[in-house]
Scaffold this active site. Structure first.
Site, PDB file in Angstrom:
ATOM      1  CB  CYS A  15       3.989 -13.962  44.344  1.00 18.35           C
ATOM      2  SG  CYS A  15       4.072 -12.156  44.225  1.00 18.35           S
ATOM      3  CG  HIS A  56       6.888 -12.587  47.481  1.00 14.86           C
ATOM      4  ND1 HIS A  56       6.793 -13.082  46.193  1.00 14.86           N
ATOM      5  CD2 HIS A  56       7.005 -13.667  48.287  1.00 14.86           C
ATOM      6  CE1 HIS A  56       6.864 -14.411  46.238  1.00 14.86           C
ATOM      7  NE2 HIS A  56       6.991 -14.794  47.492  1.00 14.86           N
ATOM      8  CG  HIS A 104       6.306 -18.325  48.130  1.00 15.99           C
ATOM      9  ND1 HIS A 104       7.385 -17.510  47.906  1.00 15.99           N
ATOM     10  CD2 HIS A 104       6.806 -19.414  48.772  1.00 15.99           C
ATOM     11  CE1 HIS A 104       8.485 -18.070  48.411  1.00 15.99           C
ATOM     12  NE2 HIS A 104       8.145 -19.228  48.946  1.00 15.99           N
TER      13      HIS A 104
END
Length: 154
Positions: A58, A110, A122
């Site tokens: 990510c 994240h 993502h």
């Protein structure tokens, strides 16, 4: 409801760090960030991955895109990026802004790039490829930590 007991959130900085916030050179770059991210859809996931050829995680995806679009270097983890980017309210989200989640029981574990209409891009570990998801999905809405912007003030 989360199945594990997460550590309390550690808020990202709300005052500029000593060197100032990291920002894109202009507002035009934000749309380029989204378009670049869309071009990476289906790129394979790789923990620690920093480029599309090797795979992306990510923060590697976000760092790679920002550097390609603007030449600006970001820290290489989601928490570090959150520390160096300016907070923005969820109501003020614009395409190119960054969204952060607690997916590992720790704050800012994240992240993704907001693309508009409640969607973000993502590099998740599940399913192994860069993809688009919705902020209001049950999984991500329960883990949402906040949003930050790379847009310059003003």
């Amino acid at each position: 409801m989360r199945s594990s007991s997460p550590s309390p959130p550690v808020p990202a900085r709300t005052t500029p760090p000593a060197g100032g916030w990291i920002a894109l050179p202009s507002h035009d770059h934000a749309q380029e960030v989204v378009l670049y991210a869309l071009g990476l859809l289906d790129t394979g996931y790789r923990f620690g991955g920093k480029n599309p050829e090797a795979g992306l995680d990510c923060s590697g995806m976000v760092s790679y895109i920002v550097e390609q679009v603007s030449g600006r270097k970001l820290p290489y983890n989601a928490a570090g990026i959150a520390e160096r980017t300016r907070p923005v309210s969820t109501q003020a989200l614009r395409p190119g802004d960054l969204v952060f989640f607690n997916t590992l029981g720790r704050a800012y574990s994240h992240m993704g790039i907001y693309m508009g209409d409640g969607k973000f891009i993502h590099a998740p570990s599940s399913k192994g490829k860069v993809r688009v998801d919705r902020l209001d999905s049950r999984y991500f809405s329960e883990r949402f930590e906040g949003a930050r912007t790379l847009l310059p003030d003003g």
